[in-house]
Design an enzyme around this catalytic site. Structure first.
Site, mmCIF file in Angstrom:
data_model
loop_
_atom_site.group_PDB
_atom_site.id
_atom_site.type_symbol
_atom_site.label_atom_id
_atom_site.label_comp_id
_atom_site.label_asym_id
_atom_site.label_seq_id
_atom_site.Cartn_x
_atom_site.Cartn_y
_atom_site.Cartn_z
ATOM 1 N N ASP A 1 10.109 4.116 1.846
ATOM 2 C CA ASP A 1 9.567 3.134 2.676
ATOM 3 C C ASP A 1 10.480 2.623 3.648
ATOM 4 O OD1 ASP A 1 7.433 4.022 1.261
ATOM 5 O OD2 ASP A 1 6.686 1.797 0.495
ATOM 6 N N LYS B 1 2.147 7.925 1.604
ATOM 7 C CA LYS B 1 1.692 7.432 0.321
ATOM 8 C C LYS B 1 0.724 6.272 0.460
ATOM 9 C CE LYS B 1 5.637 4.524 -1.092
ATOM 10 N NZ LYS B 1 5.148 3.277 -0.987
ATOM 11 N N CYS C 1 7.459 -1.507 -4.119
ATOM 12 C CA CYS C 1 7.401 -0.044 -3.979
ATOM 13 C C CYS C 1 8.521 0.708 -4.713
ATOM 14 C CB CYS C 1 7.474 0.514 -2.634
ATOM 15 S SG CYS C 1 5.799 -0.152 -1.946
HETATM 16 N N1 TIU Z 1 7.176 -0.587 0.431
HETATM 17 C C1 TIU Z 1 6.874 -1.848 -0.238
HETATM 18 O O1 TIU Z 1 7.619 -2.197 -0.914
HETATM 19 N N2 TIU Z 1 5.800 -2.194 0.223
HETATM 20 C C2 TIU Z 1 5.507 -3.503 0.364
HETATM 21 O O2 TIU Z 1 4.442 -3.769 0.816
HETATM 22 N N3 TIU Z 1 6.511 -4.481 -0.103
HETATM 23 C C3 TIU Z 1 6.415 -5.952 -0.075
HETATM 24 O O3 TIU Z 1 7.395 -6.279 -0.499
HETATM 25 N N4 TIU Z 1 5.408 -6.446 0.520
#
Ligand code: TIU
Length: 227
Positions: A29, A134, A167
């Site tokens: 991500d 995802k 994530c």
């Molecule tokens: N990729 C991921 O960690 N998505 C989130 O929403 N992370 C947050 O820390 N908000």
């Protein structure tokens, strides 16, 4: 040709035996909306510099990993434009002014195909590197990641990306329950919160490596250079 020799990587709670041809790098991500100034993450009041410090170590690691001819997978968190895969609970959580699917600073927030949803240019995937879209925090939930890893004979994951406690941790736990060994690189994962960065990593390596190992990118680069 991919080398088939075990490389020993310094890590906690004990050295990680990296088997290059069975190990994938998974970059989680590293999307504009989480990392770039003016993106969704910053709009929510988060300090994106805590995540941006991971860009350069990830860039160097990715270059070394590619140079060694090893397998790379990228992930992106996001939803279909029609939001049919967005759980109503996720949409309304937080009671904020902006929700997933709304028009944000870089297009519709966390919607596939929008600028903010895409991976930052510094770490952009190249041909042969699958991108897993995802809908959840974990990269295995409702995706074909497990199938892809199995078809490539992958048994181990070197894990980088954001955010450490969300994530990254969710994916490591999912991977652990599916039988993968995970090495998480502390300089290549980031959290908006310093205390969650520390605890997120401690939770992985505690109890003899209950979910996996914690190391750093320099030691991985050294190890794959020698393998
Ligand atoms: N990729 C991921 O960690 N998505 C989130 O929403 N992370 C947050 O820390 N908000």
């Amino acid at each position: 040709m991919v080398p088939d020799k075990i490389a020993i990587v310094e890590a906690e709670p004990y050295p990680f035996e990296l088997w290059p041809s069975r190990c994938a790098l998974i970059v989680i991500d590293m999307q504009r909306d989480f990392l770039e100034p003016g993106g969704f993450g910053e709009m929510l009041g988060n300090d994106v510099s805590q995540l941006r410090r991971t860009i350069e170590p990830n860039r160097k690691l990715l270059a070394a990993w590619r140079a060694a001819g090893l397998f790379v997978v990228h992930t992106r968190e996001g939803h279909r434009p029609d939001l049919a895969d967005l759980p109503p609970a996720k949409r309304i959580r937080g009671r904020g002014k902006m929700h997933i699917g709304d028009q944000g600073p870089m297009g519709r927030i966390l919607v596939r195909g929008e600028k903010g949803h895409d991976i930052i240019p510094e770490l952009y995937p190249i041909g042969g590197e699958p991108v897993i879209d995802k809908p959840g925090k974990g990269a295995f939930h409702a995706t074909d990641l497990h199938t892809i890893l199995q078809y490539h004979g992958i048994r181990q994951l070197v894990v980088t990306g954001v955010t450490t406690e969300v994530c990254v941790n969710t994916t490591v736990r999912e991977a652990n329950d599916r039988g993968f060994d995970c090495l998480v690189l502390e300089d290549c994962v980031g959290s908006y919160f310093r205390e969650f960065q520390e605890m997120g990593l401690r939770m992985i390596k505690a109890q003899g490596g209950i979910f996996g190992w914690v190391g750093n990118s320099k030691d991985v680069i050294k190890a794959i250079g020698k393998s």
